[in-house]
Design a protein around this motif. Structure first.
Motif, PDB file in Angstrom:
ATOM      1  N   THR A  41       7.061  -3.884  -4.985  1.00  0.00           N
ATOM      2  CA  THR A  41       6.515  -5.501  -5.078  1.00  0.00           C
ATOM      3  C   THR A  41       7.734  -6.378  -5.386  1.00  0.00           C
ATOM      4  O   THR A  41       8.762  -6.037  -5.882  1.00  0.00           O
ATOM      5  N   VAL A  63      -1.040  -8.628  -7.999  1.00  0.00           N
ATOM      6  CA  VAL A  63      -1.283  -7.248  -8.483  1.00  0.00           C
ATOM      7  C   VAL A  63      -2.626  -7.436  -9.015  1.00  0.00           C
ATOM      8  O   VAL A  63      -2.706  -8.335  -9.941  1.00  0.00           O
ATOM      9  N   ALA A  65      -0.391  -4.715  -4.627  1.00  0.00           N
ATOM     10  CA  ALA A  65      -0.657  -3.609  -5.655  1.00  0.00           C
ATOM     11  C   ALA A  65      -1.911  -3.679  -6.475  1.00  0.00           C
ATOM     12  O   ALA A  65      -2.393  -4.744  -6.580  1.00  0.00           O
ATOM     13  N   ILE A 119      -0.735  -0.580  -2.312  1.00  0.00           N
ATOM     14  CA  ILE A 119      -0.305   0.340  -3.302  1.00  0.00           C
ATOM     15  C   ILE A 119      -0.907   0.308  -4.517  1.00  0.00           C
ATOM     16  O   ILE A 119      -1.524  -0.402  -4.835  1.00  0.00           O
TER      17      ILE A 119
END
Ligand SMILES: Cc1ncc(COP(=O)(O)O)c(C=O)c1O
Length: 397
Positions: free
Chosen positions: A115, A121, A171, A203
């Motif tokens: 990232t 996130v 993420a 992710i």
């Protein structure tokens, strides 16, 4: 080698060994802990000695006296693979496994590699608070998806999770099983989360450090085991440190199935010079995973006994405290909102009035207010002492 339940009853004085939990007269979060006689049931290590084969090997290694550089060879990762295969029915290929000094250093390395500053996130609160620090401290944007508490357990808010994913998140840090509640996320829950992550290209960093201590019949579902898409988009962070009480040795393993991602992460780890394991931690991991199974089974029985004690005691003598039953870990998340409403700050109340130091639920972010986290990874006589003190304090409040 068998471990008698009574061995877990022994109280060791940890104060002379730099223990974060017992050596300090302060705690990480306000208020400061002052004075003698405080029972420390907060940070997530246990007060038990490690399995005897681990102790024997470390003593032998200490006596050897030559503490040079070490490697982790394929045999090291074979041991990790064998453990997960036998205990959790998940068999990662050895080449997917990377070494790290701890789960959180690995989480930080993954975030920095995949990232950019300013990227969002997602975390699901209430949750292990260093996630907030690793995101914000590395200049990423913290996106909070609060879990829904219904019927005494946490549920996913998939709608909001998707809205955050759609807003440009890159993420997601999954706490699997969940700390603080100990909930074991199910195959269906993980599949639903993965579907959103796949749709928006996130992710997934799955922190599975608490996976081994199974207090209920619910199995641990490794995120990467739910299907190929989850396997390819995730990093599975593992360690023997919670399981066998080796946190002070510091070691972890990351499984990265996606070859291109694995190569990138390995570069970050090796160019941060994080891949050579500590002399003792390498041995500790190997002996624990190879020979620690019977100890873990005995420990699990003991912790179930501690959990039953907390549940029964709370029902009878701690009005306003409602412990959740964890599927995994040695942590009990207690809904103390009625007491918190009455006394102001339930953590400060028990620290000051009962001399019992617990984690404040507020530390865990939105949804943690009015909760406390009790660490039951301690000798039962100590736990009983703490519960009695708490009951007495509540009786006077
Ligand atoms: C969910 C979770 N992840 C990670 C850690 C810390 O792992 P490490 O010491 O390997 O960085 C903890 C410790 O309490 C934890 O509860």
């Amino acid at each position: 080698m068998t471990t008698a339940a009574s061995e877990f009853d022994v109280i060791y004085d940890r104060s002379a060994y730099g223990s974060a939990k017992w050596a300090n007269r302060w705690d990480e979060y306000a208020p400061a802990v002052e004075g003698e006689g405080i029972l420390s049931l907060w940070t997530a290590d246990m007060d038990f000695r490690a399995p005897q084969p681990v102790i024997d090997r470390l003593v032998d290694a200490a006596q050897h006296g030559v503490y040079g550089y070490t490697l982790r060879d394929p045999a090291h990762f074979e041991i990790v693979r064998a453990w997960f295969s036998e205990r959790h029915g998940w068999t990662p290929e050895v080449e997917t496994l990377l070494p790290g000094p701890g789960v959180m250093p690995c989480v930080a390395a993954i975030l920095r590699t995949f990232t950019q500053p300013g990227d969002g996130v997602i975390v699901q609160t209430p949750v292990y608070s260093p996630y907030f620090e690793v995101i914000s401290g590395n200049g990423r944007r913290l996106l909070i998806n609060q879990l829904r508490l219904e019927g005494g357990r946490y549920h996913l808010d998939l709608e909001n999770f998707e809205a955050l994913a759609r807003s440009g998140a890159k993420a997601f840090i999954l706490c699997n099983p969940h700390n603080p509640s100990g909930h074991a996320w199910t195959f269906d829950e993980l599949t639903a989360l993965n579907a959103v992550c796949e749709r928006y290209g996130l992710i997934v960093i799955s922190d599975e450090i608490h996976c081994d201590i199974r207090l209920s019949a619910a199995p641990h579902v490794v995120f990467a085991s739910i299907g190929e898409s989850a396997r390819q988009r995730s990093f599975i962070c593992l360690a023997p440190t919670k399981t066998f009480n080796l946190a002070g040795l510091q070691c972890a393993v990351v499984s990265a199935a996606n070859p291109a991602w694995r190569a990138r992460l390995f570069d970050t780890l090796r160019f941060s010079f994080m891949t050579n394991p500590n002399y003792f931690s390498r041995l500790g991991l190997e002996v624990a995973y190879r020979e620690g199974g019977p100890w873990l089974d005995a420990l699990t029985d003991y912790l179930r006994g501690n959990l039953d004690l907390v549940t029964r005691f709370a029902g009878a003598s701690l009005p306003g405290l409602h412990p959740m039953r964890p599927d995994a870990s040695f942590l009990v998340w207690i809904d103390a909102r009625p007491v918190d409403d009455r006394v102001g700050d339930v953590k400060a109340f028990f620290l000051e009035q009962a001399k019992v130091n617990l984690y404040s639920g507020r530390v865990y972010g939105p949804g943690g207010e009015g909760f406390i986290r009790l660490n039951i990874g301690c000798p039962r006589p100590l736990l009983r002492d703490a519960l009695n003190r708490m009951a007495e304090a509540l009786g006077k409040a």
